[in-house]
Scaffold this motif. Structure first.
Motif, PDB file in Angstrom:
ATOM      1  N   GLN A  17      -2.742  10.261  10.510  1.00 52.92           N
ATOM      2  CA  GLN A  17      -3.907  10.000   9.672  1.00 52.92           C
ATOM      3  C   GLN A  17      -4.836   9.019  10.378  1.00 52.92           C
ATOM      4  O   GLN A  17      -4.369   8.075  11.021  1.00 52.92           O
ATOM      5  CB  GLN A  17      -3.485   9.423   8.330  1.00 52.92           C
ATOM      6  CG  GLN A  17      -2.617  10.348   7.511  1.00 52.92           C
ATOM      7  CD  GLN A  17      -3.360  11.609   7.113  1.00 52.92           C
ATOM      8  OE1 GLN A  17      -4.452  11.565   6.567  1.00 52.92           O
ATOM      9  NE2 GLN A  17      -2.772  12.753   7.412  1.00 52.92           N
TER      10      GLN A  17
ATOM     11  N   ARG B  72      -9.418   3.362   9.037  1.00 49.78           N
ATOM     12  CA  ARG B  72     -10.815   2.930   8.971  1.00 49.78           C
ATOM     13  C   ARG B  72     -11.044   1.770   9.927  1.00 49.78           C
ATOM     14  O   ARG B  72     -10.217   0.862  10.026  1.00 49.78           O
ATOM     15  CB  ARG B  72     -11.165   2.534   7.551  1.00 49.78           C
ATOM     16  CG  ARG B  72     -11.007   3.689   6.558  1.00 49.78           C
ATOM     17  CD  ARG B  72     -11.202   3.205   5.135  1.00 49.78           C
ATOM     18  NE  ARG B  72     -12.469   2.513   5.007  1.00 49.78           N
ATOM     19  CZ  ARG B  72     -13.550   3.038   4.440  1.00 49.78           C
ATOM     20  NH1 ARG B  72     -13.502   4.241   3.928  1.00 49.78           N
ATOM     21  NH2 ARG B  72     -14.675   2.358   4.366  1.00 49.78           N
TER      22      ARG B  72
ATOM     23  N   ASP C 192     -10.419  15.197   4.010  1.00 46.96           N
ATOM     24  CA  ASP C 192     -11.137  13.935   3.836  1.00 46.96           C
ATOM     25  C   ASP C 192     -10.506  13.103   2.722  1.00 46.96           C
ATOM     26  O   ASP C 192     -10.350  11.885   2.855  1.00 46.96           O
ATOM     27  CB  ASP C 192     -12.615  14.189   3.527  1.00 46.96           C
ATOM     28  CG  ASP C 192     -13.371  14.768   4.714  1.00 46.96           C
ATOM     29  OD1 ASP C 192     -12.851  14.731   5.854  1.00 46.96           O
ATOM     30  OD2 ASP C 192     -14.494  15.285   4.492  1.00 46.96           O
ATOM     31  N   GLU C 193     -10.145  13.742   1.629  1.00 52.24           N
ATOM     32  CA  GLU C 193      -9.520  13.023   0.507  1.00 52.24           C
ATOM     33  C   GLU C 193      -8.151  12.482   0.902  1.00 52.24           C
ATOM     34  O   GLU C 193      -7.816  11.339   0.582  1.00 52.24           O
ATOM     35  CB  GLU C 193      -9.403  13.939  -0.713  1.00 52.24           C
ATOM     36  CG  GLU C 193      -8.817  13.265  -1.937  1.00 52.24           C
ATOM     37  CD  GLU C 193      -9.669  12.140  -2.520  1.00 52.24           C
ATOM     38  OE1 GLU C 193      -9.133  11.353  -3.318  1.00 52.24           O
ATOM     39  OE2 GLU C 193     -10.872  12.036  -2.169  1.00 52.24           O
ATOM     40  N   LEU C 194      -7.376  13.262   1.605  1.00 49.13           N
ATOM     41  CA  LEU C 194      -6.062  12.793   2.061  1.00 49.13           C
ATOM     42  C   LEU C 194      -6.207  11.593   2.990  1.00 49.13           C
ATOM     43  O   LEU C 194      -5.434  10.636   2.912  1.00 49.13           O
ATOM     44  CB  LEU C 194      -5.301  13.921   2.767  1.00 49.13           C
ATOM     45  CG  LEU C 194      -4.807  15.052   1.860  1.00 49.13           C
ATOM     46  CD1 LEU C 194      -4.314  16.213   2.703  1.00 49.13           C
ATOM     47  CD2 LEU C 194      -3.715  14.552   0.931  1.00 49.13           C
ATOM     48  N   ASN C 195      -7.208  11.627   3.854  1.00 47.80           N
ATOM     49  CA  ASN C 195      -7.449  10.489   4.751  1.00 47.80           C
ATOM     50  C   ASN C 195      -7.868   9.262   3.985  1.00 47.80           C
ATOM     51  O   ASN C 195      -7.449   8.155   4.302  1.00 47.80           O
ATOM     52  CB  ASN C 195      -8.499  10.841   5.804  1.00 47.80           C
ATOM     53  CG  ASN C 195      -7.953  11.762   6.853  1.00 47.80           C
ATOM     54  OD1 ASN C 195      -6.748  11.806   7.088  1.00 47.80           O
ATOM     55  ND2 ASN C 195      -8.823  12.519   7.483  1.00 47.80           N
ATOM     56  N   SER C 196      -8.717   9.413   2.977  1.00 47.94           N
ATOM     57  CA  SER C 196      -9.164   8.241   2.211  1.00 47.94           C
ATOM     58  C   SER C 196      -8.021   7.663   1.382  1.00 47.94           C
ATOM     59  O   SER C 196      -7.932   6.462   1.198  1.00 47.94           O
ATOM     60  CB  SER C 196     -10.367   8.579   1.326  1.00 47.94           C
ATOM     61  OG  SER C 196      -9.977   9.374   0.221  1.00 47.94           O
ATOM     62  N   LEU C 197      -7.113   8.502   0.910  1.00 48.21           N
ATOM     63  CA  LEU C 197      -5.956   8.004   0.166  1.00 48.21           C
ATOM     64  C   LEU C 197      -5.002   7.264   1.084  1.00 48.21           C
ATOM     65  O   LEU C 197      -4.319   6.329   0.661  1.00 48.21           O
ATOM     66  CB  LEU C 197      -5.224   9.158  -0.523  1.00 48.21           C
ATOM     67  CG  LEU C 197      -5.964   9.808  -1.683  1.00 48.21           C
ATOM     68  CD1 LEU C 197      -5.212  11.058  -2.144  1.00 48.21           C
ATOM     69  CD2 LEU C 197      -6.141   8.832  -2.828  1.00 48.21           C
ATOM     70  N   HIS C 198      -4.936   7.700   2.334  1.00 47.64           N
ATOM     71  CA  HIS C 198      -4.039   7.074   3.313  1.00 47.64           C
ATOM     72  C   HIS C 198      -4.541   5.682   3.708  1.00 47.64           C
ATOM     73  O   HIS C 198      -3.765   4.802   4.005  1.00 47.64           O
ATOM     74  CB  HIS C 198      -3.917   7.964   4.556  1.00 47.64           C
ATOM     75  CG  HIS C 198      -3.079   7.362   5.624  1.00 47.64           C
ATOM     76  ND1 HIS C 198      -3.615   6.639   6.655  1.00 47.64           N
ATOM     77  CD2 HIS C 198      -1.734   7.358   5.824  1.00 47.64           C
ATOM     78  CE1 HIS C 198      -2.658   6.220   7.447  1.00 47.64           C
ATOM     79  NE2 HIS C 198      -1.506   6.647   6.978  1.00 47.64           N
ATOM     80  N   SER C 199      -5.870   5.495   3.718  1.00 53.40           N
ATOM     81  CA  SER C 199      -6.457   4.237   4.198  1.00 53.40           C
ATOM     82  C   SER C 199      -6.169   3.076   3.297  1.00 53.40           C
ATOM     83  O   SER C 199      -6.258   3.006   2.172  1.00 53.40           O
ATOM     84  CB  SER C 199      -7.975   4.381   4.357  1.00 53.40           C
ATOM     85  OG  SER C 199      -8.248   5.392   5.281  1.00 53.40           O
TER      86      SER C 199
END
Length: 142
Positions: free
Chosen positions: A65, A68, A135-142
């Motif tokens: 993942q 940021r 994109d949503e999976l990445n934002s949840l991971h951050s």
């Protein structure tokens, strides 16, 4: 599905006449690169990431993942680094595509289709939905 991209941050250690620019991927320990110029360092970072992803794919490991930059800047290991993003097509490393049945409201489908029509980079409704999910999976991971 057209290319699904993920933007991986890179921390760049400034070079000079005697030292190359060093590049690290904070989200991918061990994935490093360098270049004599800043442009070359970023281009070489893409190639290093490509090789790393091919290795992961062969081993059956998941795609890492992307974090940021704001979070990585807080890490003291990256003091005095400049930052860039490597936009990378991860589609070949996600496995083969599967057809699924998804139920969505009519107005939402129309909005998605309008965006897909105006933005050929998505290629299709499926491409848009895949990129939105990534994109949503990445934002949840951050």
């Amino acid at each position: 599905i057209k290319g699904l991209s993920m933007k991986f941050p890179i921390a760049i250690e400034l070079g000079n006449e005697t030292q190359a620019y060093g590049v690290e991927f904070p989200d991918i320990p061990g994935c490093v690169s360098a270049g004599d110029t800043l442009d070359e360092a970023i281009a070489n970072a893409y190639e290093a990431l490509e090789g790393y992803m091919e290795f992961l794919f062969e081993e059956g490991d998941p795609v890492p993942q992307a974090g940021r930059i704001e979070e990585h800047r807080k890490n003291p290991a990256y003091t005095d680094r400049i930052w860039a993003l490597v936009d990378f097509d991860i589609t070949p490393y996600l496995g083969k595509s599967q057809k699924i049945n998804v139920t969505l409201p009519d107005r939402l489908i129309k909005r998605i289709d309008a965006i897909v029509s105006a933005n050929p980079r998505y290629g299709s409704r499926s491409g848009f939905l895949a990129q939105a999910a990534l994109d949503e999976l990445n934002s949840l991971h951050s």
